[in-house]
Motif scaffolding. Structure first.
Motif, PDB file in Angstrom:
ATOM      1  N   CYS A 212     176.664  -1.415 -48.495  1.00  0.00           N
ATOM      2  CA  CYS A 212     177.287  -1.121 -47.197  1.00  0.00           C
ATOM      3  C   CYS A 212     176.279  -0.730 -46.132  1.00  0.00           C
ATOM      4  O   CYS A 212     176.651  -0.347 -45.023  1.00  0.00           O
ATOM      5  N   ARG A 219     180.981  -2.701 -36.388  1.00  0.00           N
ATOM      6  CA  ARG A 219     181.878  -2.613 -35.239  1.00  0.00           C
ATOM      7  C   ARG A 219     181.315  -1.692 -34.164  1.00  0.00           C
ATOM      8  O   ARG A 219     181.428  -1.958 -32.979  1.00  0.00           O
ATOM      9  N   ASN A 228     180.813  -2.280 -42.286  1.00  0.00           N
ATOM     10  CA  ASN A 228     182.157  -2.312 -42.848  1.00  0.00           C
ATOM     11  C   ASN A 228     182.288  -3.464 -43.830  1.00  0.00           C
ATOM     12  O   ASN A 228     181.790  -4.558 -43.574  1.00  0.00           O
ATOM     13  N   PHE A 230     185.366  -5.194 -46.316  1.00  0.00           N
ATOM     14  CA  PHE A 230     186.735  -5.248 -46.841  1.00  0.00           C
ATOM     15  C   PHE A 230     186.722  -5.177 -48.367  1.00  0.00           C
ATOM     16  O   PHE A 230     187.532  -4.461 -48.971  1.00  0.00           O
ATOM     17  N   ALA A 233     186.056  -1.761 -49.534  1.00  0.00           N
ATOM     18  CA  ALA A 233     187.209  -0.907 -49.247  1.00  0.00           C
ATOM     19  C   ALA A 233     188.228  -0.994 -50.383  1.00  0.00           C
ATOM     20  O   ALA A 233     188.894  -0.007 -50.708  1.00  0.00           O
ATOM     21  N   TRP A 241     184.887   1.051 -45.282  1.00  0.00           N
ATOM     22  CA  TRP A 241     184.805   1.058 -43.818  1.00  0.00           C
ATOM     23  C   TRP A 241     183.700   2.028 -43.415  1.00  0.00           C
ATOM     24  O   TRP A 241     183.919   3.018 -42.720  1.00  0.00           O
ATOM     25  N   ASN A 244     182.658   2.524 -39.653  1.00  0.00           N
ATOM     26  CA  ASN A 244     183.635   3.426 -39.027  1.00  0.00           C
ATOM     27  C   ASN A 244     183.291   4.878 -39.351  1.00  0.00           C
ATOM     28  O   ASN A 244     183.283   5.754 -38.474  1.00  0.00           O
ATOM     29  N   HIS A 245     183.032   5.121 -40.632  1.00  0.00           N
ATOM     30  CA  HIS A 245     182.773   6.476 -41.106  1.00  0.00           C
ATOM     31  C   HIS A 245     181.519   7.062 -40.473  1.00  0.00           C
ATOM     32  O   HIS A 245     181.504   8.234 -40.067  1.00  0.00           O
ATOM     33  N   GLN A 254     189.262   6.532 -42.967  1.00  0.00           N
ATOM     34  CA  GLN A 254     188.079   5.708 -42.732  1.00  0.00           C
ATOM     35  C   GLN A 254     188.470   4.305 -42.298  1.00  0.00           C
ATOM     36  O   GLN A 254     187.683   3.611 -41.668  1.00  0.00           O
ATOM     37  N   GLY A 255     189.670   3.890 -42.650  1.00  0.00           N
ATOM     38  CA  GLY A 255     190.238   2.685 -42.059  1.00  0.00           C
ATOM     39  C   GLY A 255     190.873   3.092 -40.738  1.00  0.00           C
ATOM     40  O   GLY A 255     191.975   3.626 -40.711  1.00  0.00           O
ATOM     41  N   GLU A 260     193.135  -2.065 -41.719  1.00  0.00           N
ATOM     42  CA  GLU A 260     192.030  -1.674 -42.593  1.00  0.00           C
ATOM     43  C   GLU A 260     192.584  -0.822 -43.744  1.00  0.00           C
ATOM     44  O   GLU A 260     192.951   0.339 -43.549  1.00  0.00           O
ATOM     45  N   ASP A 262     193.137   1.577 -46.712  1.00  0.00           N
ATOM     46  CA  ASP A 262     192.474   2.838 -47.051  1.00  0.00           C
ATOM     47  C   ASP A 262     193.351   3.603 -48.050  1.00  0.00           C
ATOM     48  O   ASP A 262     194.053   4.558 -47.673  1.00  0.00           O
TER      49      ASP A 262
END
Length: 295
Positions: A212, A219, A228, A230, A233, A241, A244-245, A254-255, A260, A262
């Motif tokens: 990751c 994003r 991110n 999928f 996840a 994600w 994001n985190h 986190q989604g 997304e 989670d």
């Protein structure tokens, strides 16, 4: 008693060898699937123990102990720590301390598991086997250090996996006593319920540190290589994600968006309906409206 540098180096080398031996031993234990009776029930048990203990890492060690993204009672805090402990990834203070350091120095030379700085192997498993990271930096987990039960669990972290093995042996003996022909023998339960489940659990968690920060989309601009994914996840109950985190670590979710997935958030949300957890922190509107980067 004073220790010379040679003594300390020898002890560090010995500790490295022991940890590596145990880590490899868990993987080698998976070979046991060829020597015990096969049953889809065993596969299901391995999967269930993977999911329950992964939740102990994602909801407990990560979102609660490391980032304090929700609140809970002291007894449920203990249960989360116990689940995390059973995953074989050391204690809650050790885990949280090193993870907080990672966020502080993400992908810089001071990051303890950066692919960018140290390569894939070190980011994936090398760092956790290093004797240089054996100690806990209590300066950044003072909020957790005030709970003596957590400090005790952190000190005797190896009891978590041992208790799981003991539990599987007891269950196997009981089931075999009721049905001598059952494939759910103590040996089979240890192989599938501990060795196989723990090996997948190890690498599922470690891929967040390694893959990751290599593969996926970014994003948000975070100043590091967090991405991110999928797939991750799904594997890690919403932890994929990762960009994001890193953009907003204070969020329990986190989604960030409805599409997304989670699972960790879904379970925590359900637990909140029963008052077991509360004050689940969400990303504020300005975070969700932040200008995404172009992949």
């Amino acid at each position: 008693m004073l220790h010379t540098d040679d003594d300390l180096n020898w002890r560090a080398l010995f500790l490295d060898k022991i940890k590596t031996f145990i880590f490899l031993g868990v993987h080698l234990g998976c070979i046991g699937v060829f020597f015990v009776p096969f049953s889809w029930k065993l596969v299901l048990i391995a999967l269930l123990l993977y999911l329950v203990r992964m939740f102990g890492i994602t909801a407990g060690y990560h979102r609660y102990f490391s980032h304090r993204t929700f609140r809970t009672s002291r007894w449920f805090q203990f249960l989360l720590a116990l689940l995390g402990l059973s995953a074989g990834q050391k204690g809650p203070l050790w885990w949280a301390s090193h993870h907080r350091r990672h966020h502080l120095h993400s992908d810089t030379e001071n990051d303890i598991h950066s692919v960018k700085q140290h390569g894939f192997w070190h980011a994936h498993v090398g760092w956790i086997l290093s004797s240089g990271l054996e100690e806990v930096d209590y300066s950044n987990v003072k909020d957790l250090q005030k709970f003596p039960e957590l400090v005790w669990m952190d000190k005797y972290y190896y009891l978590g996996p041992l208790l799981l093995v003991f539990f599987l042996i007891i269950v196997g003996l009981i089931v075999q006593g009721l049905n001598p022909q059952t494939p759910l023998t103590p040996a089979a339960l240890i192989v599938w319920g501990f060795f196989v489940s723990t090996t997948f659990l190890y690498h599922g968690t470690f891929f967040i540190n390694s893959l990751c920060h290599m593969i996926g989309n970014q994003r948000f601009k975070t100043g590091d290589e967090s991405r991110n994914s999928f797939l991750m996840a799904i594997v890690c109950l919403g932890e994929g994600w990762h960009n994001n985190h890193h953009f907003y670590p204070a969020s329990e979710r986190q989604g960030f968006y409805w599409w997304e997935i989670d699972p960790t958030h879904w379970v925590l949300k359900a637990l909140s309906w029963f008052g077991l957890v509360w004050d689940l922190k969400s990303p504020p509107p300005e975070i969700l409206k932040a200008q995404p980067t172009v992949d």
